[in-house]
Enzyme design. Structure first.
Site, PDB file in Angstrom:
ATOM      1  N   HIS A  63       0.820  -1.310  -0.073  1.00 35.32           N
ATOM      2  CA  HIS A  63       0.027  -0.088   0.191  1.00 35.32           C
ATOM      3  C   HIS A  63       0.898   1.198   0.065  1.00 35.32           C
ATOM      4  O   HIS A  63       1.085   1.727   1.126  1.00 35.32           O
ATOM      5  CB  HIS A  63      -0.949   0.018   1.173  1.00 35.32           C
ATOM      6  CG  HIS A  63      -2.044   1.000   1.075  1.00 35.32           C
ATOM      7  ND1 HIS A  63      -3.283   0.498   1.287  1.00 35.32           N
ATOM      8  CD2 HIS A  63      -2.238   2.151   0.685  1.00 35.32           C
ATOM      9  CE1 HIS A  63      -4.132   1.661   0.932  1.00 35.32           C
ATOM     10  NE2 HIS A  63      -3.446   2.576   0.770  1.00 35.32           N
ATOM     11  N   HIS A  65       1.666   5.224  -1.871  1.00 39.39           N
ATOM     12  CA  HIS A  65       1.115   5.976  -2.600  1.00 39.39           C
ATOM     13  C   HIS A  65       2.363   6.694  -3.613  1.00 39.39           C
ATOM     14  O   HIS A  65       3.172   7.491  -3.026  1.00 39.39           O
ATOM     15  CB  HIS A  65       0.200   7.276  -2.221  1.00 39.39           C
ATOM     16  CG  HIS A  65      -1.082   6.722  -1.599  1.00 39.39           C
ATOM     17  ND1 HIS A  65      -2.059   6.636  -2.488  1.00 39.39           N
ATOM     18  CD2 HIS A  65      -1.187   6.214  -0.316  1.00 39.39           C
ATOM     19  CE1 HIS A  65      -2.964   6.026  -1.767  1.00 39.39           C
ATOM     20  NE2 HIS A  65      -2.458   5.712  -0.515  1.00 39.39           N
ATOM     21  N   ARG A  67       3.400   9.472  -6.317  1.00 41.75           N
ATOM     22  CA  ARG A  67       2.545  10.397  -6.764  1.00 41.75           C
ATOM     23  C   ARG A  67       2.767  10.623  -8.465  1.00 41.75           C
ATOM     24  O   ARG A  67       2.355  11.745  -8.936  1.00 41.75           O
ATOM     25  CB  ARG A  67       2.915  11.720  -6.132  1.00 41.75           C
ATOM     26  CG  ARG A  67       2.794  11.674  -4.804  1.00 41.75           C
ATOM     27  CD  ARG A  67       1.096  11.396  -4.520  1.00 41.75           C
ATOM     28  NE  ARG A  67       0.668  11.755  -3.031  1.00 41.75           N
ATOM     29  CZ  ARG A  67      -0.045  11.142  -2.389  1.00 41.75           C
ATOM     30  NH1 ARG A  67      -1.088  10.405  -2.821  1.00 41.75           N
ATOM     31  NH2 ARG A  67      -0.321  11.172  -1.050  1.00 41.75           N
ATOM     32  N   ASN A  97      -4.621   6.264  -6.875  1.00 40.23           N
ATOM     33  CA  ASN A  97      -5.205   7.734  -6.812  1.00 40.23           C
ATOM     34  C   ASN A  97      -3.966   8.859  -7.263  1.00 40.23           C
ATOM     35  O   ASN A  97      -3.759   9.702  -6.766  1.00 40.23           O
ATOM     36  CB  ASN A  97      -5.720   8.136  -5.272  1.00 40.23           C
ATOM     37  CG  ASN A  97      -4.603   7.916  -4.657  1.00 40.23           C
ATOM     38  OD1 ASN A  97      -3.624   7.262  -4.565  1.00 40.23           O
ATOM     39  ND2 ASN A  97      -4.748   8.747  -3.350  1.00 40.23           N
ATOM     40  N   ASP A 306       0.838   2.579   3.727  1.00 42.18           N
ATOM     41  CA  ASP A 306       0.128   3.676   3.123  1.00 42.18           C
ATOM     42  C   ASP A 306       0.849   4.900   3.007  1.00 42.18           C
ATOM     43  O   ASP A 306       0.428   6.182   3.434  1.00 42.18           O
ATOM     44  CB  ASP A 306      -1.225   4.104   4.329  1.00 42.18           C
ATOM     45  CG  ASP A 306      -2.324   4.718   3.557  1.00 42.18           C
ATOM     46  OD1 ASP A 306      -2.298   5.054   2.339  1.00 42.18           O
ATOM     47  OD2 ASP A 306      -3.237   5.236   4.309  1.00 42.18           O
ATOM     48  N   HIS A 310       3.240  14.068   1.001  1.00 39.66           N
ATOM     49  CA  HIS A 310       2.412  15.495   0.724  1.00 39.66           C
ATOM     50  C   HIS A 310       3.457  16.512   0.654  1.00 39.66           C
ATOM     51  O   HIS A 310       4.327  16.505   1.553  1.00 39.66           O
ATOM     52  CB  HIS A 310       1.197  15.566   1.692  1.00 39.66           C
ATOM     53  CG  HIS A 310       0.002  14.718   1.459  1.00 39.66           C
ATOM     54  ND1 HIS A 310      -0.719  15.049   0.364  1.00 39.66           N
ATOM     55  CD2 HIS A 310      -0.347  13.675   2.184  1.00 39.66           C
ATOM     56  CE1 HIS A 310      -1.633  14.183   0.291  1.00 39.66           C
ATOM     57  NE2 HIS A 310      -1.414  13.366   1.344  1.00 39.66           N
ATOM     58  N   GLY A 325      -2.718  12.065   5.293  1.00 37.05           N
ATOM     59  CA  GLY A 325      -1.527  11.179   4.801  1.00 37.05           C
ATOM     60  C   GLY A 325      -0.283  11.319   5.330  1.00 37.05           C
ATOM     61  O   GLY A 325       0.195  12.513   5.670  1.00 37.05           O
TER      62      GLY A 325
HETATM   63  O1  DOR Z   1      -4.214   9.382   4.661  1.00 43.15           O
HETATM   64  C1  DOR Z   1      -4.497   8.960   3.382  1.00 43.15           C
HETATM   65  N1  DOR Z   1      -3.708   9.838   2.455  1.00 43.15           N
HETATM   66  N2  DOR Z   1      -5.369   8.251   3.305  1.00 43.15           N
HETATM   67  C2  DOR Z   1      -5.956   7.949   1.734  1.00 43.15           C
HETATM   68  O2  DOR Z   1      -6.611   6.962   1.718  1.00 43.15           O
HETATM   69  C3  DOR Z   1      -5.208   8.564   0.909  1.00 43.15           C
HETATM   70  C4  DOR Z   1      -3.631   8.933   0.974  1.00 43.15           C
HETATM   71  C5  DOR Z   1      -3.296   9.859   0.044  1.00 43.15           C
HETATM   72  O3  DOR Z   1      -3.092   9.303  -1.071  1.00 43.15           O
HETATM   73  O4  DOR Z   1      -2.660  10.909   0.416  1.00 43.15           O
END
Ligand code: DOR
Length: 431
Positions: A63, A65, A67, A97, A306, A310, A325
């Site tokens: 899991h 992300h 970007r 995403n 996860d 950011h 996140g």
């Molecule tokens: O905290 C989170 N950040 N939860 C999510 O479901 C998405 C993720 C993100 O993509 O930043």
């Protein structure tokens, strides 16, 4: 090229080894021999003395992300892979995403192209619906053929039971899981867990039942369709109980937890530090206790980060408006060793099962072995090293971690995969 990793204790939950330290001989990235090697056998080899360290099958974070495409200022495929290697991972699954979302073969191809040649293998999870909007199912056959290992609208739950039912029916044809972010839309939109702390802090709440409701819906539809549901980032006592019952019934339901959901509670939010803001939010001690039980009894199959990079500017907003996140790739092995292994929640073998074996089983991927002739795909750990997290050293492009300066016991030391090794902050070619 001939490489020898010397004096390692091997821990592999499936293969089973005794406690005697062994050497691993790797030729051109392939395992040649695992034993106490003679001088003759190691002649001409590049040697690393790893006395006291543990060798495990390469860790897999299901899991993450990345970007790219869309927010390359926060993370790219390559910086995410570098952070993975540095955090002890040889493989990751990346969530859909992005901008555009991973809902076409083209985006999967792009990610695969960017990851090509890296030590870390990247497996895309495709969107379950077009642009993750929950209205029209994604082209699952095309996405499967392009290399998707699962389907998810992560960031949100799949919008309706009708769409989820169809997604399960299709994904079942490929034996792929639907990976669900469980949150009822009508109860979503808050900034933290609902409870005494949200009242005290005056922040809009997200009740735990928002998660439980969708977990229940998903389990019922997994049973009805015979499809596979994987509950992502489980965070509530109720959800753990529901998954436990589903497993007792023999349903195709699995789950994962993030290190922040077993290492922190919503008490941490009293500083209003936005690095404690994520979705699902940090919950209460009762939830954490249930998660620890779930890890112990196998209700929770995997640990996954996860990892959600950011930008500093966005995270520096007021708590309510900051994005959800936090980073996870470069702290999660240390957090798991500190909070789960050293506190005797999990044995080392169980911890390795949750990092290296179960994610691959869920995604139908081959589990690495130490057999002669297999590709060397290894994570090396020092389970006792005491170290302090330093975000300025992270390989990730972002810095949004609440764990900066945290003292941890146990860390990843090296990873080997795809004819490459990452050790001492350096990539070494093995071919
Ligand atoms: O905290 C989170 N950040 N939860 C999510 O479901 C998405 C993720 C993100 O993509 O930043």
């Amino acid at each position: 090229m001939k490489l020898v990793l010397k004096n390692l204790k091997l821990v592999h939950p499936i293969q089973k080894f005794d406690d005697e330290p062994k050497d691993i001989l790797i030729i051109d990235g392939i395992i040649e021999k695992v034993d106490i090697l003679t001088k003759q056998e190691t002649e001409g080899a590049k040697e690393f003395d790893l006395t006291g360290k543990v060798a495990a099958p390469g860790f897999f974070d299901m899991h993450v992300h990345l970007r790219e495409p869309g927010r390359e200022d926060e993370e790219t495929v390559v910086t995410g892979c570098n952070a993975s290697a540095s955090g002890g991972f040889t493989a990751i699954a990346c969530m859909p995403n992005t901008e555009p979302a991973i809902d076409s073969a083209e985006v999967i191809e792009l990610i695969k192209k960017k990851a090509k040649g890296h030590l870390v293998d990247v497996y895309p999870v495709a969107a379950a619906t077009l642009n993750r909007k929950g209205e029209v199912i994604s082209p699952m056959a095309e996405l499967y053929e392009a290399g998707a290992v699962g389907f998810s609208d992560d960031g949100t739950a799949i919008k309706t039971a009708a769409i989820l039912k169809r997604a399960l029916e299709y994904s079942k044809m490929y034996n792929l899981p639907i990976i669900e972010h469980c949150e009822d839309e009508s109860l979503a939109g808050g900034a933290m867990n609902e409870g005494a702390n949200s009242t005290f802090l005056g922040l809009p709440p997200i009740p735990s039942v928002a998660e439980d409701l969708i977990v229940m819906r998903d389990i019922m539809l997994a049973e009805y369709t015979g499809g596979k549901v994987h509950i992502a980032h489980i965070s509530t006592k109720g959800a753990v109980e529901l998954v436990r019952l589903a497993k007792q019934k023999g349903l195709n339901v699995t789950s994962e937890v993030t290190p922040h959901h077993f290492a922190l509670t919503d008490d941490a939010l009293k500083t209003y530090d936005t690095n404690y803001k994520m979705n699902p939010p940090l919950r209460t001690k009762a939830d954490v206790d249930a998660i620890l039980e779930g890890l112990k009894d196998g209700t929770i199959d995997c640990i996954a980060s996860d990892h959600a990079p950011h930008s500093l500017e966005e995270k520096e907003a007021e708590f309510e408006y900051a994005p959800n996140g936090i980073l996870g790739l470069e702290t999660q092995v240390g957090l798991a060793l500190t909070e789960l292994y050293h506190k005797k929640v999990l044995s080392l073998e169980q911890l390795i099962e949750k990092f290296a074996i179960n994610p691959r089983k869920i995604l139908n991927l081959k589990v690495p072995t130490f057999n002669k002739g297999d590709k060397a795909n290894i994570t090396v750990l020092d389970v006792d090293e005491i170290w302090t997290v330093n975000i300025s050293k992270f390989k990730s492009k972002s810095k949004n971690s609440p764990f900066d300066k945290r003292l941890l016991t146990g860390k990843p030391v090296a990873v080997v995969n795809n004819g490459k090794m990452f050790y001492n902050d350096e990539f070494i070619e093995l071919k």
